[in-house]
Design an enzyme around this catalytic site. Structure first.
Site, mmCIF file in Angstrom:
data_model
loop_
_atom_site.group_PDB
_atom_site.id
_atom_site.type_symbol
_atom_site.label_atom_id
_atom_site.label_comp_id
_atom_site.label_asym_id
_atom_site.label_seq_id
_atom_site.Cartn_x
_atom_site.Cartn_y
_atom_site.Cartn_z
ATOM 1 N N ASP A 549 -12.027 82.284 80.553
ATOM 2 C CA ASP A 549 -11.376 80.969 80.569
ATOM 3 C C ASP A 549 -12.389 79.947 81.107
ATOM 4 O O ASP A 549 -13.476 80.308 81.556
ATOM 5 C CB ASP A 549 -10.151 81.092 81.492
ATOM 6 C CG ASP A 549 -9.257 79.883 81.498
ATOM 7 O OD1 ASP A 549 -9.366 79.057 80.583
ATOM 8 O OD2 ASP A 549 -8.437 79.773 82.430
ATOM 9 N N ASP A 625 -3.952 74.822 77.193
ATOM 10 C CA ASP A 625 -2.782 74.457 78.008
ATOM 11 C C ASP A 625 -1.813 73.537 77.277
ATOM 12 O O ASP A 625 -1.743 72.331 77.540
ATOM 13 C CB ASP A 625 -3.256 73.789 79.301
ATOM 14 C CG ASP A 625 -4.093 74.750 80.133
ATOM 15 O OD1 ASP A 625 -4.065 75.967 79.844
ATOM 16 O OD2 ASP A 625 -4.777 74.289 81.051
HETATM 17 C C1 NOJ Z 1 -6.563 77.394 82.594
HETATM 18 C C2 NOJ Z 1 -6.059 78.191 81.453
HETATM 19 O O1 NOJ Z 1 -5.985 77.410 80.293
HETATM 20 C C3 NOJ Z 1 -4.731 78.815 81.795
HETATM 21 O O2 NOJ Z 1 -4.276 79.580 80.715
HETATM 22 C C4 NOJ Z 1 -4.878 79.665 83.043
HETATM 23 O O3 NOJ Z 1 -3.635 80.194 83.413
HETATM 24 C C5 NOJ Z 1 -5.419 78.819 84.185
HETATM 25 N N1 NOJ Z 1 -6.665 78.241 83.772
HETATM 26 C C6 NOJ Z 1 -5.636 79.632 85.456
HETATM 27 O O4 NOJ Z 1 -6.593 80.597 85.250
#
Ligand code: NOJ
Length: 990
Positions: A549, A625
């Protein structure tokens, strides 16, 4: 007593500082990200286009010199010199390569400039040096031309000398034009002119008396008509409190690319936008901003916007009913693209690309159809990796499952709810102080035992490993990176520090070759004895896979939540030159690490958020997200379709929406959407309520269970399609224009699509919907998945209304196709390995159908050695009312089989070990839809044995009937036909 900062514990101070950098939890903060007018080079690029549009006459200052042209003896490579009338002393080189299959590669660079332009994007994105083709070149007074072929079509490249213009012509029609609007501009490196010097005049007494400024000379810019009257943000610019020092000055590249025949453009992900790209310029301006390609961490992005997101694929498909062509613009730098349809409702689409740095490296792909484009792009950037079978199952994620107990509990509850599950995910909270690889042992005391317990039930786990490294002396990963000197530097050469989840962080530089083996070594497995602390991952097992990520990279206190552009990577390149490549390089090394960690190697699974052309070789990506809203659910469809047609076949969006608390109806519909994406994962933000599907009340719970079971039933189809993507690049999820490339009314459709060629789905994304209209644009029958109601399309396009209450998904078998299913519900995909198959045959109006099935062990690379089963199914007419169903070997002799590293032609053994392993796996049911009349007998012929079969016939409509005679289709069910799935056989229906 008032608390002061001085009295607060250090950890709390770090937390407070971190929180102040954290993205807000309420929707995108527009002011965090630049608009074009806030970006110097984009502003210059758009201003150039406006000057051109407003000028009475406009001619590009660039020309190809007639002297010094070079052509190699094969007619493959042409070189020439380009000059700009603006700067006669600056020299540019032009190089055109004729590639195999009618492609052209066009490169332009500055020659002997004051600095070097970044020219390595292709080194990271292409699988190798593209295979050269040859062309017949001819030289005329005004132009040079090269003629080559793709398939049966004549492809010609015409290079006009002055002004320089390049056009690609297919079968006598111009399909791509470069610099037709005269917007080509490669800003050459220049020296900064210091502002007027201050001089002081000494008084006779020797004291400094006064300071005078030299009178400013009137600005004379002979280039003003083209470059503008003023220097605009050439040498530095600031945004949001950050200043980009721009040590190299202006170096942007502008180019107009026009597609004179195109009706629609697709591609250039990643944007939360429709499949058919809305225009950004008059006369039909739909977005005021250009599409931006700059990999950014955009929390809860807008669901309809050209704003940049996490990944970039600078590839456009230009489509019309005559054909499809493509342009791939390889640059690692930030790029903005304006899109216009100059004639309202008419033909022709124009685009204008402005990149911050780098050479021009452009590939023109002649198509002439979507399928040829997929192959051409795949030949350049590599096939999408064939995933392990489990990776196509359901993934349950959450930020965060907080302990081993929590993980095991989630697994148990899926079992109790009779819901299939393949993978349980761990987000950042598993890592002690966000030091990836180091488990938080208070909550995960024995990680290997936990993963083993999950694996016992034939399931896998995934843990997150991000690219930011906590800067602390007790983190071996950071220490090792520092010792090896593989961390990204600031412009002053010192280690760069940014803020991310762990607080102060450093970032490994994956452009540095010394980082590669080191990073891969961090994932080495051990049984606790053969891997020493810090030399591998003691607390991991072969069943733990990885999530990469934040690899844009995300830097909470950086400009636009990313890294300063003047940071320095290996080779002295600035971050601005390589930004969009960064995430892919990290993804690649992690993926290779997982291949290397077992012997024999297993196929890796690594999910990445950031991507670039080539990323498809390293694993899956997801759309980041999103929010738990109907709009986000809707836009996920075109986002995944766009990713598919631009090579990222293995993609999906967070089911449920990452942020927010979707109600039960939305969540249920979202599962019905998610099962039709190649990558299928439920995920949720740390602030949300738990929403694992087993928590739903009835009837939602049962409806979601049905959806999950449907996904698992369709796994044979998904796997076969991912195999196809791994060979030809053809995505599993196919938009209308791919399936019916001549149907103009379907070109903009992106809310319904095909799974392979054989099924059509229109997921419901409207609240409260009870019926849905579906567009059928061929004279063919479609059979509703659940009750076999037959619908008939028409080539001029028919809208049919189908019921779609919550428990019903508008899903159809397309007439003319055979679909392999596995209908026994299981807890996970690998438990299905020996399950029997059901073949559903949707007869076409011509009483025929085709299909295929690809199988292998689902985890290793032995398929590359021919350990696989690949079946071709056909149903053909047999007499007045019968059919023959034939199952044959499909010999893996595909031209691009070389992607496996081995050409199996002529050596493939149908009796290979895998085929023998599934010797007993049978077809347990054949369902034939749309047969005209009741059969009198059905028999199977296998191994030269003829066996009469039992069957059941339910009277209904025939696929061959007239339009208007649809209704429930006739259904023939042949139970237990006694044929093996990996065997040759024939079933004769008379
Ligand atoms: C950003 C990511 O897009 C999300 O999916 C993840 O849960 C958070 N970072 C925390 O790692």
């Amino acid at each position: 007593m008032r608390a002061t900062m001085g009295l607060l514990p250090i950890a709390l101070i770090s937390l407070i500082s971190l929180l102040s950098f954290l993205p807000s939890v309420n929707a995108v903060k527009g002011h965090d990200f630049k608009t074009c007018s806030q970006s110097g080079f984009c502003r210059r690029g758009r201003a150039l286009a406006s000057r051109a549009a407003e000028a009475d006459s406009w001619e590009s200052p660039y020309s190809l010199l007639k002297d010094g042209l070079e052509l190699d003896s094969q007619g493959s490579t042409f070189k020439g010199k380009v000059k700009s009338a603006l700067y006669p002393d600056v020299r540019f080189s032009l190089r055109v390569d004729v590639l195999h299959d009618g492609l052209f590669r066009i490169r332009m660079d500055e020659v002997d400039g004051l600095k070097k332009r970044y020219d390595e994007a292709s080194k990271w994105a292409l699988v190798g040096e593209p295979e050269l083709g040859s062309a017949q070149w001819s030289k005329g007074e005004k132009e040079i031309s090269a003629v080559t072929r793709t398939g049966g079509e004549r492809v010609e490249l015409k290079i006009e000398y002055s002004p320089l213009k390049v056009g690609m012509w297919i079968s006598g029609k111009e399909v791509i034009a470069l610099n037709g609007r005269g917007l080509l501009h490669m800003e050459h490196f220049r020296t900064k002119e210091e502002p007027a010097a201050e001089s002081s005049v000494e008084s006779s007494s020797g004291e400094e008396e006064q300071t005078v400024l030299e009178p400013a000379k009137p600005t004379e810019r002979p280039t003003a008509w083209f470059e503008g009257a003023e220097e605009d943000a050439y040498w530095s610019e600031s945004f949001g409190g950050n200043t980009d020092s721009k040590p190299k000055g202006p170096e942007s590249l502008s180019l107009d690319i026009t597609f004179p025949l195109a009706q629609h453009l697709y591609g250039i992900p990643e944007h939360a936008a429709p499949l058919s790209l809305p225009t950004t310029q008059p006369p039909e301006t739909r977005y005021n901003e250009p599409y931006r390609l700059y990999n950014l961490d955009v929390f809860e992005y807008l669901p309809d916007s050209p704003m940049a997101l996490y990944g970039s694929i600078p590839l456009l498909h230009a489509h019309s009913k005559e054909g499809t062509v493509g342009a791939l613009f390889l640059t690692g730098a930030e790029t903005w693209i304006d899109v216009a349809r100059p004639q309202v409702g008419g033909r022709g689409m124009s685009t204008h690309w402005v990149s911050e740095s780098g050479i021009l490296d452009l590939f023109l792909l002649p198509g002439p159809g979507p399928h040829q484009l997929f192959r051409q792009y795949t030949a350049l950037t590599g096939p999408s990796a064939l995933p392990q079978l489990f990776a196509l199952g359901y993934h349950q994620c959450r930020w965060n499952y907080i302990s081993s107990k929590d993980v095991l509990d989630v697994n148990r509850r899926f079992d109790d709810a009779l819901m299939p599950l393949d993978v349980t995910w761990l987000d950042i909270e598993y890592a002690a102080e966000k030091k990836y690889f180091d488990w938080d042992k208070s909550n995960f005391p024995d990680p290997r035992a936990m993963v083993d317990a999950v694996a016992e039930a034939k399931r896998k786990m995934v843990a997150i490993v991000d690219p930011h490294l906590k800067k602390t002396s007790n983190y071996h990963v950071y220490q090792q990176a520092q010792e090896r000197d593989v961390l990204i530097k600031k412009s002053d050469g010192k280690e760069y520090e940014g803020w991310c989840w762990p607080g102060a962080s450093a970032y490994a530089d994956f452009f540095h070759p010394d980082s590669w083996q080191w990073w891969r070594g961090l994932f080495r497995l051990g049984d606790g004895k053969d891997v020493k602390e810090g030399e591998g991952w003691i607390d991991s097992t072969k069943d733990l896979f990885i999530w990469n990520d934040m690899n844009e990279p995300s830097v909470f206190n950086g400009p636009e939540i990313t890294m300063p552009k003047d940071n320095i990577h290996h080779g002295g390149w600035e971050h601005r030159d390589v930004h969009n490549l960064n995430g892919m390089l990290f993804h690649k090394q992690t993926s290779l690490a997982l291949i290397e960690r077992t012997n024999p190697p297993q196929r890796p699974f690594v999910l990445s958020r950031s991507f670039y052309p080539g990323s498809q070789q390293y694993g899956a990506i997801w759309t980041g997200d999103n929010g738990g809203t109907w709009e986000h659910m809707k836009v996920g469809l075109p986002m995944v379709l766009t990713l598919g047609v631009t090579g990222m076949a293995f993609a999906g969006a967070d089911v449920g929406g990452f942020f927010g608390n979707p109600g039960p109806e939305m969540l249920t519909r979202w599962y019905q959407v998610g099962i039709f994406a190649p990558f299928f994962r439920g995920h949720a933000h740390i602030d949300t309520k738990r929403r694992e599907p087993y928590l739903l009340e009835e009837p939602y719970k049962s409806i979601v269970r049905d959806a999950l079971e449907l996904r698992y039933a369709m796994l044979p189809l998904w796997y076969t399609l991912m195999h196809e993507a791994s060979i030809s690049g053809t995505p599993a999820t196919r938009p209308h224009y791919v399936i019916l490339p001549h149907d103009e009314q379907g070109f903009a459709i992106d809310d319904q699509y095909y799974i392979g060629d054989s099924m059509l789905v229109k997921p419901v994304t409207d609240e409260g919907a009870t019926e849905t209209s579906v567009y059928l644009a061929e004279d063919e029958v479609y059979y509703a998945f659940d009750d076999y109601t037959m619908y008939r399309g028409i080539s001029s396009g028919a809208q049919i209304i189908v019921p779609s209450p919550l428990e019903k998904i508008p899903l159809f078998y397309r007439g003319g196709h055979i679909i392999p299913l596995r209908l026994r519900p299981r807890r996970s995909s690998s438990l299905m390995a020996q399950d029997p198959f059901t073949l559903v045959i949707g007869l076409s109006t011509k009483r025929a159908a085709v299909g295929e099935l690809y199988l292998d062990d689902g985890e290793s690379f032995s398929f590359r050695k021919g350990e696989l089963v690949w079946r071709d199914f056909r149903a053909i007419k047999n007499g007045k009312k019968g059919i023959k169903i034939i199952s044959d070997d499909r010999v893996p002799a595909h031209p691009t089989e070389a992607v496996y590293g081995v050409d199996l032609t002529g050596t493939w053994d149908p009796e290979n070990t895998y085929a023998r392993n599934i010797h007993d796996v049978r077809v347990e049911r054949v369902v034939v839809l749309g047969l005209p009349a009741a059969p009198t007998s059905v028999h199977a012929v296998s191994n030269q044995q003829k066996v009469d079969l039992n069957f059941k016939w339910i009277k209904g409509s025939s696929a061959e009937g007239k339009r208007g005679q649809e209704g429930p289709a006739s259904v023939l069910i042949i139970k237990d036909p006694g044929v093996g799935i990996a065997k040759d056989w024939e079933i004769v229906v008379e």
